[in-house]
Design a protein around this motif. Structure first.
Motif, PDB file in Angstrom:
ATOM      1  N   LYS A 415       0.824  -1.206   0.000  1.00  0.00           N
ATOM      2  CA  LYS A 415       0.000   0.000   0.000  1.00  0.00           C
ATOM      3  C   LYS A 415       0.866   1.267   0.000  1.00  0.00           C
ATOM      4  N   HIS A 416       1.994   1.184   0.699  1.00  0.00           N
ATOM      5  CA  HIS A 416       2.817   2.391   0.841  1.00  0.00           C
ATOM      6  C   HIS A 416       3.395   2.869  -0.492  1.00  0.00           C
ATOM      7  N   LEU A 417       3.382   1.995  -1.511  1.00  0.00           N
ATOM      8  CA  LEU A 417       3.894   2.414  -2.819  1.00  0.00           C
ATOM      9  C   LEU A 417       2.830   3.141  -3.637  1.00  0.00           C
ATOM     10  N   GLU A 418       1.581   3.078  -3.148  1.00  0.00           N
ATOM     11  CA  GLU A 418       0.462   3.668  -3.887  1.00  0.00           C
ATOM     12  C   GLU A 418       0.357   5.159  -3.620  1.00  0.00           C
ATOM     13  N   LYS A 419       1.391   5.882  -3.933  1.00  0.00           N
ATOM     14  CA  LYS A 419       1.305   7.333  -3.763  1.00  0.00           C
ATOM     15  C   LYS A 419       2.004   8.010  -4.930  1.00  0.00           C
ATOM     16  N   GLY A 420       1.734   9.275  -5.104  1.00  0.00           N
ATOM     17  CA  GLY A 420       2.283   9.976  -6.244  1.00  0.00           C
ATOM     18  C   GLY A 420       1.513   9.627  -7.506  1.00  0.00           C
ATOM     19  N   PHE A 421       2.013  10.105  -8.639  1.00  0.00           N
ATOM     20  CA  PHE A 421       1.308   9.894  -9.894  1.00  0.00           C
ATOM     21  C   PHE A 421       2.231   9.251 -10.913  1.00  0.00           C
ATOM     22  N   ASP A 422       1.801   8.109 -11.434  1.00  0.00           N
ATOM     23  CA  ASP A 422       2.552   7.423 -12.488  1.00  0.00           C
ATOM     24  C   ASP A 422       1.809   7.641 -13.804  1.00  0.00           C
ATOM     25  N   VAL A 423       2.383   8.501 -14.640  1.00  0.00           N
ATOM     26  CA  VAL A 423       1.721   8.864 -15.893  1.00  0.00           C
ATOM     27  C   VAL A 423       2.495   8.294 -17.066  1.00  0.00           C
ATOM     28  N   LEU A 424       1.814   7.641 -17.972  1.00  0.00           N
ATOM     29  CA  LEU A 424       2.499   7.171 -19.167  1.00  0.00           C
ATOM     30  C   LEU A 424       1.536   7.000 -20.329  1.00  0.00           C
ATOM     31  N   TRP A 425       2.124   6.926 -21.511  1.00  0.00           N
ATOM     32  CA  TRP A 425       1.364   6.599 -22.723  1.00  0.00           C
ATOM     33  C   TRP A 425       1.529   5.126 -23.026  1.00  0.00           C
ATOM     34  N   VAL A 426       0.449   4.493 -23.417  1.00  0.00           N
ATOM     35  CA  VAL A 426       0.572   3.173 -24.036  1.00  0.00           C
ATOM     36  C   VAL A 426       0.214   3.363 -25.505  1.00  0.00           C
ATOM     37  N   VAL A 427       1.117   2.908 -26.375  1.00  0.00           N
ATOM     38  CA  VAL A 427       0.952   3.146 -27.816  1.00  0.00           C
ATOM     39  C   VAL A 427       1.063   1.836 -28.589  1.00  0.00           C
ATOM     40  N   ASP A 428       0.901   1.929 -29.904  1.00  0.00           N
ATOM     41  CA  ASP A 428       1.046   0.773 -30.790  1.00  0.00           C
ATOM     42  C   ASP A 428       0.083  -0.357 -30.428  1.00  0.00           C
ATOM     43  N   PHE A 429      -1.159   0.003 -30.248  1.00  0.00           N
ATOM     44  CA  PHE A 429      -2.174  -1.006 -29.964  1.00  0.00           C
ATOM     45  C   PHE A 429      -2.481  -1.841 -31.200  1.00  0.00           C
ATOM     46  N   PRO A 430      -2.881  -3.080 -30.988  1.00  0.00           N
ATOM     47  CA  PRO A 430      -3.425  -3.825 -32.119  1.00  0.00           C
ATOM     48  C   PRO A 430      -4.659  -3.099 -32.648  1.00  0.00           C
ATOM     49  N   PHE A 431      -4.830  -3.176 -33.953  1.00  0.00           N
ATOM     50  CA  PHE A 431      -5.953  -2.490 -34.576  1.00  0.00           C
ATOM     51  C   PHE A 431      -7.259  -3.241 -34.306  1.00  0.00           C
ATOM     52  N   LEU A 432      -7.176  -4.562 -34.383  1.00  0.00           N
ATOM     53  CA  LEU A 432      -8.379  -5.388 -34.255  1.00  0.00           C
ATOM     54  C   LEU A 432      -8.198  -6.407 -33.151  1.00  0.00           C
ATOM     55  N   GLU A 433      -9.303  -6.923 -32.660  1.00  0.00           N
ATOM     56  CA  GLU A 433      -9.209  -8.112 -31.827  1.00  0.00           C
ATOM     57  C   GLU A 433     -10.356  -9.046 -32.171  1.00  0.00           C
ATOM     58  N   TRP A 434     -10.096 -10.325 -31.947  1.00  0.00           N
ATOM     59  CA  TRP A 434     -11.077 -11.316 -32.337  1.00  0.00           C
ATOM     60  C   TRP A 434     -12.158 -11.409 -31.275  1.00  0.00           C
ATOM     61  N   ASP A 435     -13.414 -11.390 -31.742  1.00  0.00           N
ATOM     62  CA  ASP A 435     -14.550 -11.506 -30.832  1.00  0.00           C
ATOM     63  C   ASP A 435     -15.150 -12.893 -30.990  1.00  0.00           C
ATOM     64  N   ASP A 436     -14.966 -13.718 -29.941  1.00  0.00           N
ATOM     65  CA  ASP A 436     -15.433 -15.099 -30.014  1.00  0.00           C
ATOM     66  C   ASP A 436     -16.953 -15.185 -30.144  1.00  0.00           C
ATOM     67  N   ASP A 437     -17.645 -14.320 -29.395  1.00  0.00           N
ATOM     68  CA  ASP A 437     -19.110 -14.379 -29.417  1.00  0.00           C
ATOM     69  C   ASP A 437     -19.667 -14.053 -30.792  1.00  0.00           C
ATOM     70  N   GLU A 438     -19.111 -12.999 -31.386  1.00  0.00           N
ATOM     71  CA  GLU A 438     -19.641 -12.557 -32.674  1.00  0.00           C
ATOM     72  C   GLU A 438     -18.955 -13.233 -33.838  1.00  0.00           C
ATOM     73  N   ASN A 439     -17.879 -13.964 -33.512  1.00  0.00           N
ATOM     74  CA  ASN A 439     -17.142 -14.692 -34.538  1.00  0.00           C
ATOM     75  C   ASN A 439     -16.651 -13.777 -35.658  1.00  0.00           C
ATOM     76  N   ARG A 440     -16.072 -12.640 -35.249  1.00  0.00           N
ATOM     77  CA  ARG A 440     -15.535 -11.703 -36.241  1.00  0.00           C
ATOM     78  C   ARG A 440     -14.499 -10.810 -35.565  1.00  0.00           C
ATOM     79  N   TRP A 441     -13.745 -10.103 -36.422  1.00  0.00           N
ATOM     80  CA  TRP A 441     -12.820  -9.115 -35.890  1.00  0.00           C
ATOM     81  C   TRP A 441     -13.600  -7.865 -35.498  1.00  0.00           C
TER      82      TRP A 441
END
Length: 584
Positions: A415-441
């Motif tokens: 818990k003691h590490l949960e202080k301050g602010f950790d800010v970052l960008w996450v980039v280069d995401f996959p464009f698509l993901e497979w949807d099992d329920d809909e059986n499509r991208w």
RNA sequence: GGGGACGUGGUGCAGCCUGGUUAGCACGCCGGUCUGUCAAACCGGUGGUCGCGGGUUCAAAUCCCGUCGUCCCCGCCA
């Protein structure tokens, strides 16, 4: 004004002034001869003194807590030994000679600032807000939006409103629907976001748009999710990814500096989606806990431990992370708890060992001693360290499950590490993901996101490998915002609709207006949307966005104050051409 | 849709596991004493069909089933 001052502003320098204060009676301390009242308003608290000589003495007897009163009197400095250092007005007090009850109060179910269960707090939200932390959070929220507006204005942005009654779209979250009376049997949808309108505004030449926009999504709630929430919605023309990231970095830095006087780094760190998953098992990592995950697949390639061996031999993975100095707390029982926890994420369980007195200690030591020795050396583990590991065929599920465990351990034991602010960008995401329920991208961000064009061709037979020009801003493990460079070209947009299984007819029916707009001079553009509620909650140190919203909904989507949602009259339904069938 | 936790005077909690006196504590509220308190103190008092419904039992706050509400999580949330 009924008052001359607020309850938070009188100081020693005001001594001798005649003042009129208004507010709520928060405390009554009747010492028999002399009565002390604490008067509260948004700005603070001031002690009132009523003595037997005062013409308000009788009146003060009628008072109860939370009565709204107006009190006139003279500001006096307090005797030295009665100064209250806990409040800013603690050096003075007001001797009341005239008092008026503006509004009495019944005994409330709870007093402002007092603890109460959530449903009660929400039902009597006005008592909860009055003089409590929510009021402070609303002030904070105001300062965040004010700072945001000033920044965007300084960067030439135009605040433009977009419709709340709009068109239902097939992709994304479930829409809230609003029946149309003029066109019976037809429905508006409340916007999940102003996405399409802001892109159309770019085609309109608005060039730089923003809006503090309410968004609506009819999905299940969480501590950080409400059915209606607010976005700082931004879109700009003639930009590349870098321009958006720079703009937002400037904005976030200004907000943190002005609102809480925190200096964030000049540039925010960036992590690719793949690295974020590999290191933290999340696309919204909280790096404050450390405990980066390591790939351990190679250690199990020739393992005699069948479970691990078969996973790895079939193309699966092994990963783990070190919990520093944890061997005293670790136990077989806790290991079982961790195993059960990761099973919620589809994993089979975990194995673990600790380094205790230079020895490897583990319930699975007899099966995996050799591997454990190799791993402890390779990771340079120290005395007292514990490592937890899991094996799984699917890389993403493995990362996610272990990542969730990492956060759970962090929140429970570090818990003691949960202080301050950790800010970052996450980039280069996959464009698509497979949807099992809909059986499509399906589009991971949204279908208007620009894919990396070379990859669109290169991986057309393996679309999961295509990357998107999308980015998320993460603070303390929360996705505070996400955006992308958009498609501004009809052909590419149609190609993408095709990839996600939208027929030509559907795409024209649902998004024809956008496709058409792209044919009349659409500038390259991109943008981002930031979750205002989450941003404020993080700055305020709140776990739930409910605490930064004046009138939030419960986890089941009801408003305890008003009772919404509720039944409507037959007449109203008839006007809308709606008949309701309630399943018993 | 699934899992977990909670529900007891106005409020916050204990009691429940291992069924059995008058359901306990703190705060509040009411009354009293008191002219320097600041979470006022001290003395006295008020207040609960233990969320609701059903079951087991001689007996249920306590065990079982259902239901409602709140919170957390998984799924879901482009």
């Amino acid at each position: 004004m009924l008052r001359t001052h607020t309850c938070g502003e009188l100081r020693l320098s005001d001594v001798g002034k005649r003042v009129v204060l208004t507010g709520w009676v928060s405390r009554i301390r009747d010492l028999g001869g002399i009565r002390f009242l604490v008067l509260r308003d948004r700005y603070g608290e001031t002690q009132l003194v009523v003595t037997p000589e005062s013409s308000a003495y009788e009146k003060a007897e009628e008072l109860g807590r939370e009565y709204v009163i107006k009190a006139s009197g003279e500001v006096k400095s307090r005797p030295q030994d009665t100064i209250n250092p806990k409040i800013p007005t603690g050096e003075i007090e007001v001797y009341v000679d005239e008092m008026e009850i503006l509004s009495p109060s019944k005994m409330p179910p709870f007093y402002p600032g007092e603890e109460a269960k959530d449903d009660l707090r929400l039902k009597y939200r006005y008592l909860d807000i009055r003089g409590g932390k929510v009021l402070k959070n609303l002030e904070l929220r105001h300062r965040v939006t004010k700072s945001t507006r000033e920044y965007l204005d300084s960067q030439n942005f135009l605040e433009v409103e977009t419709p709340y009654l709009t068109k239902s779209t097939p992709e994304g979250a479930r829409d809230f629907l609003v029946p149309s009376r003029l066109k019976k049997g037809n429905f508006y949808a409340l916007p999940q976001s102003p996405q399409l309108f802001k892109q159309i505004l770019m085609v309109s030449g608005v060039d730089r748009y923003y809006q503090i926009a309410r968004c609506f999504r009819d999905e299940d709630l969480r501590a950080d999710r409400q059915p209606e929430f607010t976005q700082i919605d931004i879109e700009m023309s003639f930009v590349e990814r870098e321009d958006i990231l720079n703009l937002v970095e400037g904005m976030i830095k200004k907000v943190f500096k002005e609102v809480v006087d925190v200096d964030l780094p000049e540039k925010f760190d960036r992590l690719s989606y793949e690295d974020a998953m590999n290191l933290y098992g999340s696309d919204k990592p909280d790096r404050r806990f450390g405990m980066e995950m390591k790939d351990l697949t190679e250690f199990f390639k020739n393992s005699s431990f069948k479970i691990a061996r078969s996973v790895v031999d079939n193309g699966g993975f092994a990963k783990g992370f070190v919990i520093p100095n944890f061997s005293e707390r670790m136990s077989r029982r806790l290991g079982d708890e961790f195993s059960n926890f990761v099973r919620e994420f589809g994993l089979g369980g975990i194995v673990w060992f600790s380094l205790k007195g230079g020895e490897i200690t583990s319930p699975t030591k007899k099966y995996l001693e050799k591997e454990y020795i190799d791993i402890s050396r390779s990771l340079d583990m120290k005395e007292g360290d514990v490592i937890v590991m899991a094996f799984h065929r699917d890389w993403e599920e493995l990362c996610t499950g272990l990542g969730a465990l990492r956060i759970k351990i962090g929140q429970e034991y570090f818990k003691h590490l949960e202080k301050g602010f950790d800010v970052l960008w996450v980039v280069d995401f996959p464009f698509l993901e497979w949807d099992d329920d809909e059986n499509r991208w399906v589009a991971r961000h949204h279908p208007f996101t620009m894919p990396v064009l070379e990859e669109l061709e290169k991986f057309k037979n393996d679309p999961g490998k295509i990357k998107a020009l999308a980015y998320d801003i993460i603070i303390n493990g929360y996705e505070v915002g996400g955006g992308s460079i958009r498609i501004h070209n009809r052909e590419i947009q149609e190609k993408v609709f095709d990839l996600i299984g939208l027929t030509k007819e559907e795409s024209i029916e649902k998004f024809g207006f956008l496709l058409e707009a792209f044919e009349y001079g659409a500038p390259p553009h991109g943008g981002i949307a930031l979750g205002l509620d989450r941003l404020v909650a993080i700055i305020a140190g709140e776990k739930s966005i409910r605490d930064v919203i004046a009138f939030p909904k419960t986890a089941s989507g009801t408003c305890q104050l008003t009772g919404a949602p509720s039944k409507v009259s037959e007449k109203q339904l008839k006007e809308l051409g709606i008949r309701v069938e309630v399943k018993e």
